[in-house]
Each structure stands twice: as structure tokens, then as C-alpha cells.
Design a protein around this motif. Structure first.
Motif, PDB file in Angstrom:
ATOM      1  N   ALA A  26       4.336  12.663   1.183  1.00 27.87           N
ATOM      2  CA  ALA A  26       5.163  12.861   0.562  1.00 27.87           C
ATOM      3  C   ALA A  26       5.699  12.044  -0.909  1.00 27.87           C
ATOM      4  O   ALA A  26       6.114  12.031  -1.911  1.00 27.87           O
ATOM      5  CB  ALA A  26       6.274  14.104   0.512  1.00 27.87           C
ATOM      6  N   ARG A  27       6.224  11.455   0.014  1.00 27.11           N
ATOM      7  CA  ARG A  27       6.898   9.792  -0.735  1.00 27.11           C
ATOM      8  C   ARG A  27       5.689   9.246  -2.063  1.00 27.11           C
ATOM      9  O   ARG A  27       6.604   8.758  -2.254  1.00 27.11           O
ATOM     10  CB  ARG A  27       7.486   8.825   0.350  1.00 27.11           C
ATOM     11  N   ILE A  28       4.766   8.905  -1.063  1.00 21.17           N
ATOM     12  CA  ILE A  28       3.378   8.114  -1.388  1.00 21.17           C
ATOM     13  C   ILE A  28       3.509   9.354  -3.046  1.00 21.17           C
ATOM     14  O   ILE A  28       3.725   8.702  -4.204  1.00 21.17           O
ATOM     15  CB  ILE A  28       2.356   8.186  -1.288  1.00 21.17           C
TER      16      ILE A  28
ATOM     17  N   ARG B 264      -0.403  -8.982   7.913  1.00 23.19           N
ATOM     18  CA  ARG B 264      -1.819  -8.802   7.848  1.00 23.19           C
ATOM     19  C   ARG B 264      -1.633  -7.207   6.460  1.00 23.19           C
ATOM     20  O   ARG B 264      -2.138  -7.280   6.057  1.00 23.19           O
ATOM     21  CB  ARG B 264      -3.126  -8.508   9.090  1.00 23.19           C
ATOM     22  N   LEU B 265      -1.144  -5.945   7.515  1.00 26.77           N
ATOM     23  CA  LEU B 265      -1.565  -4.758   6.512  1.00 26.77           C
ATOM     24  C   LEU B 265      -0.363  -5.355   4.494  1.00 26.77           C
ATOM     25  O   LEU B 265      -0.879  -4.930   4.150  1.00 26.77           O
ATOM     26  CB  LEU B 265      -0.704  -3.911   7.014  1.00 26.77           C
ATOM     27  N   GLU B 266       0.288  -5.378   5.399  1.00 27.60           N
ATOM     28  CA  GLU B 266       0.933  -6.151   3.491  1.00 27.60           C
ATOM     29  C   GLU B 266       1.013  -7.305   3.066  1.00 27.60           C
ATOM     30  O   GLU B 266       1.539  -7.057   1.827  1.00 27.60           O
ATOM     31  CB  GLU B 266       2.865  -6.443   4.803  1.00 27.60           C
ATOM     32  N   THR B 267      -0.051  -8.325   3.467  1.00 28.39           N
ATOM     33  CA  THR B 267      -0.029  -8.927   2.373  1.00 28.39           C
ATOM     34  C   THR B 267      -1.970  -9.079   1.763  1.00 28.39           C
ATOM     35  O   THR B 267      -1.637  -9.144   0.460  1.00 28.39           O
ATOM     36  CB  THR B 267      -0.311 -10.304   3.064  1.00 28.39           C
ATOM     37  N   THR B 268      -2.640  -8.435   2.909  1.00 20.86           N
ATOM     38  CA  THR B 268      -3.828  -8.307   2.809  1.00 20.86           C
ATOM     39  C   THR B 268      -4.808  -7.296   2.444  1.00 20.86           C
ATOM     40  O   THR B 268      -5.682  -6.703   1.764  1.00 20.86           O
ATOM     41  CB  THR B 268      -5.183  -9.354   3.523  1.00 20.86           C
ATOM     42  N   GLY B 269      -3.820  -5.362   2.685  1.00 19.48           N
ATOM     43  CA  GLY B 269      -4.678  -4.501   2.347  1.00 19.48           C
ATOM     44  C   GLY B 269      -5.588  -4.110   3.399  1.00 19.48           C
ATOM     45  O   GLY B 269      -5.590  -4.611   4.734  1.00 19.48           O
ATOM     46  N   GLY B 270      -6.819  -3.578   2.774  1.00 19.93           N
ATOM     47  CA  GLY B 270      -7.538  -3.085   3.103  1.00 19.93           C
ATOM     48  C   GLY B 270      -7.274  -1.471   3.725  1.00 19.93           C
ATOM     49  O   GLY B 270      -6.401  -0.970   3.593  1.00 19.93           O
ATOM     50  N   ASN B 271      -8.218  -1.221   4.092  1.00 20.93           N
ATOM     51  CA  ASN B 271      -8.424   0.406   4.934  1.00 20.93           C
ATOM     52  C   ASN B 271      -7.723   0.362   6.265  1.00 20.93           C
ATOM     53  O   ASN B 271      -8.394  -0.467   6.522  1.00 20.93           O
ATOM     54  CB  ASN B 271      -9.683   0.661   4.974  1.00 20.93           C
ATOM     55  N   MET B 272      -6.574   0.997   6.389  1.00 21.25           N
ATOM     56  CA  MET B 272      -5.767   0.606   7.815  1.00 21.25           C
ATOM     57  C   MET B 272      -6.725   2.310   8.405  1.00 21.25           C
ATOM     58  O   MET B 272      -7.432   3.156   7.737  1.00 21.25           O
ATOM     59  CB  MET B 272      -4.799   1.031   8.216  1.00 21.25           C
TER      60      MET B 272
ATOM     61  N   GLN C 137     -18.710   0.435   1.856  1.00 26.45           N
ATOM     62  CA  GLN C 137     -17.172   1.879   2.657  1.00 26.45           C
ATOM     63  C   GLN C 137     -16.279   2.023   1.238  1.00 26.45           C
ATOM     64  O   GLN C 137     -16.033   1.379   0.458  1.00 26.45           O
ATOM     65  CB  GLN C 137     -16.300   1.387   3.927  1.00 26.45           C
ATOM     66  N   TYR C 138     -15.972   3.645   0.538  1.00 25.07           N
ATOM     67  CA  TYR C 138     -14.817   3.997  -0.062  1.00 25.07           C
ATOM     68  C   TYR C 138     -13.299   3.241  -0.147  1.00 25.07           C
ATOM     69  O   TYR C 138     -13.204   3.826   1.159  1.00 25.07           O
ATOM     70  CB  TYR C 138     -15.450   4.910  -0.773  1.00 25.07           C
ATOM     71  N   ILE C 139     -13.331   2.443  -0.904  1.00 24.04           N
ATOM     72  CA  ILE C 139     -11.537   2.231  -1.252  1.00 24.04           C
ATOM     73  C   ILE C 139     -10.824   2.922  -2.174  1.00 24.04           C
ATOM     74  O   ILE C 139     -11.251   2.302  -2.931  1.00 24.04           O
ATOM     75  CB  ILE C 139     -11.049   1.471  -0.454  1.00 24.04           C
ATOM     76  N   ASN C 140      -9.953   3.670  -2.557  1.00 24.99           N
ATOM     77  CA  ASN C 140      -9.044   3.816  -3.644  1.00 24.99           C
ATOM     78  C   ASN C 140      -8.347   3.267  -3.265  1.00 24.99           C
ATOM     79  O   ASN C 140      -7.134   3.285  -2.438  1.00 24.99           O
ATOM     80  CB  ASN C 140      -8.161   5.775  -3.654  1.00 24.99           C
ATOM     81  N   GLU C 141      -7.991   2.241  -4.118  1.00 28.90           N
ATOM     82  CA  GLU C 141      -7.935   0.486  -4.441  1.00 28.90           C
ATOM     83  C   GLU C 141      -5.811   1.252  -4.497  1.00 28.90           C
ATOM     84  O   GLU C 141      -4.510   0.815  -4.202  1.00 28.90           O
ATOM     85  CB  GLU C 141      -7.649   0.205  -5.007  1.00 28.90           C
ATOM     86  N   LYS C 142      -5.950   2.444  -5.602  1.00 32.56           N
ATOM     87  CA  LYS C 142      -4.187   2.227  -6.264  1.00 32.56           C
ATOM     88  C   LYS C 142      -3.507   3.333  -4.770  1.00 32.56           C
ATOM     89  O   LYS C 142      -2.488   2.789  -4.687  1.00 32.56           O
ATOM     90  CB  LYS C 142      -4.643   3.784  -7.066  1.00 32.56           C
ATOM     91  N   LEU C 143      -4.586   3.795  -3.923  1.00 38.90           N
ATOM     92  CA  LEU C 143      -3.823   4.822  -2.530  1.00 38.90           C
ATOM     93  C   LEU C 143      -3.641   3.649  -1.962  1.00 38.90           C
ATOM     94  O   LEU C 143      -2.462   3.564  -1.315  1.00 38.90           O
ATOM     95  CB  LEU C 143      -4.834   5.739  -2.325  1.00 38.90           C
ATOM     96  N   VAL C 144      -4.276   2.766  -1.129  1.00 35.52           N
ATOM     97  CA  VAL C 144      -4.314   2.244  -0.480  1.00 35.52           C
ATOM     98  C   VAL C 144      -2.829   1.379  -0.691  1.00 35.52           C
ATOM     99  O   VAL C 144      -2.250   0.426  -0.048  1.00 35.52           O
ATOM    100  CB  VAL C 144      -5.647   0.345   0.137  1.00 35.52           C
ATOM    101  N   GLU C 145      -2.361   0.398  -3.042  1.00 33.77           N
ATOM    102  CA  GLU C 145      -1.883  -0.185  -2.344  1.00 33.77           C
ATOM    103  C   GLU C 145      -0.190   0.322  -2.590  1.00 33.77           C
ATOM    104  O   GLU C 145       0.474   0.065  -1.777  1.00 33.77           O
ATOM    105  CB  GLU C 145      -1.800  -0.588  -3.666  1.00 33.77           C
ATOM    106  N   ALA C 146      -0.399   1.741  -2.428  1.00 33.05           N
ATOM    107  CA  ALA C 146       0.754   2.693  -2.486  1.00 33.05           C
ATOM    108  C   ALA C 146       1.344   2.716  -1.081  1.00 33.05           C
ATOM    109  O   ALA C 146       2.781   2.862  -0.951  1.00 33.05           O
ATOM    110  CB  ALA C 146       0.466   3.621  -3.317  1.00 33.05           C
TER     111      ALA C 146
ATOM    112  N   ASP D 164       0.313  10.668 -10.164  1.00 32.40           N
ATOM    113  CA  ASP D 164      -1.344  10.405 -10.151  1.00 32.40           C
ATOM    114  C   ASP D 164      -1.755  10.802  -8.958  1.00 32.40           C
ATOM    115  O   ASP D 164      -2.807  11.082  -9.085  1.00 32.40           O
ATOM    116  CB  ASP D 164      -1.344   9.594 -11.616  1.00 32.40           C
ATOM    117  N   LEU D 165      -1.514  10.221  -8.258  1.00 29.46           N
ATOM    118  CA  LEU D 165      -1.720  10.313  -6.677  1.00 29.46           C
ATOM    119  C   LEU D 165      -1.661  12.142  -5.909  1.00 29.46           C
ATOM    120  O   LEU D 165      -2.859  11.876  -4.992  1.00 29.46           O
ATOM    121  CB  LEU D 165      -1.699   9.109  -5.508  1.00 29.46           C
ATOM    122  N   LYS D 166      -0.973  12.547  -6.183  1.00 30.20           N
ATOM    123  CA  LYS D 166      -0.925  13.664  -6.016  1.00 30.20           C
ATOM    124  C   LYS D 166      -1.893  14.671  -6.046  1.00 30.20           C
ATOM    125  O   LYS D 166      -2.748  14.545  -7.685  1.00 30.20           O
ATOM    126  CB  LYS D 166       0.112  14.516  -6.450  1.00 30.20           C
TER     127      LYS D 166
END
Length: 90
Positions: A78-80, A49-57, A5-14, A86-88
């Protein structure tokens, strides 16, 4: 051949950073939010778990979080984009 699975780490973290920020702005604990979502959809939810380990929700999870925080999905993204230009998508 296995498909990863492709995960955009920067987007997920944001996304997770903003979810945590919104929860704190709202003055709620992780337990408060999980309880509210459980009361609404009758499904266990572990926001910690979402706030600490991330991953694709799942997008349905993001929708339930936005609904709980009373913010539209479009306003959330919009807030992201405002926080992370750079995510826009141009």
C-alpha cells in the motif's frame, strides 16, 4: 532458447527505496537488520546488497524484512502504491 527473467525495474526500485526508508525510520543499521533476520531464521542475509544493487529478491526475503520491521506485506505494498501511483493496479 534461453528464458530471461522478467524484471519490472520501476517496481524493484520502489521496493528497495521503501525498504531503505523504513529501515532508516526505524533507526536501524543494515547490520542490525541482517543480525535480527539471522537470529530469527538462522540464515545469512545481506541487506546492503539489496539496497545498493537491486535485482529480484525472493518473496520470502521480503516477508522476513516486513516481519523484522513489523509491517504487514499488504501495508508495505500500500505504501508502494501511495508513493508510486502508476504502480497501482486499477
Amino acid at each position: 532458447m534461453s528464458k530471461e527473467q522478467y524484471i519490472n525495474e520501476k517496481l524493484v526500485e520502489a521496493v528497495y527505496d521503501l525498504l531503505k526508508e523504513i529501515r532508516k525510520e526505524d533507526g536501524r543499521t543494515q547490520g542490525d537488520v541482517a543480525g535480527d533476520i539471522f537470529d530469527d531464521i538462522k540464515h545469512n542475509f545481506h541487506i546492503g546488497r539489496l539496497e545498493t544493487t537491486g535485482g529480484n529478491m525472493k518473496i520470502s526475503t521480503l516477508f522476513e524484512l516486513c516481519k523484522t520491521y513489523k509491517i504487514s506485506v499488504s501495508e508495505f505494498f500500500a505504501r508502494i502504491e501511495k508513493r508510486n501511483p502508476d504502480l497501482k493496479i486499477k
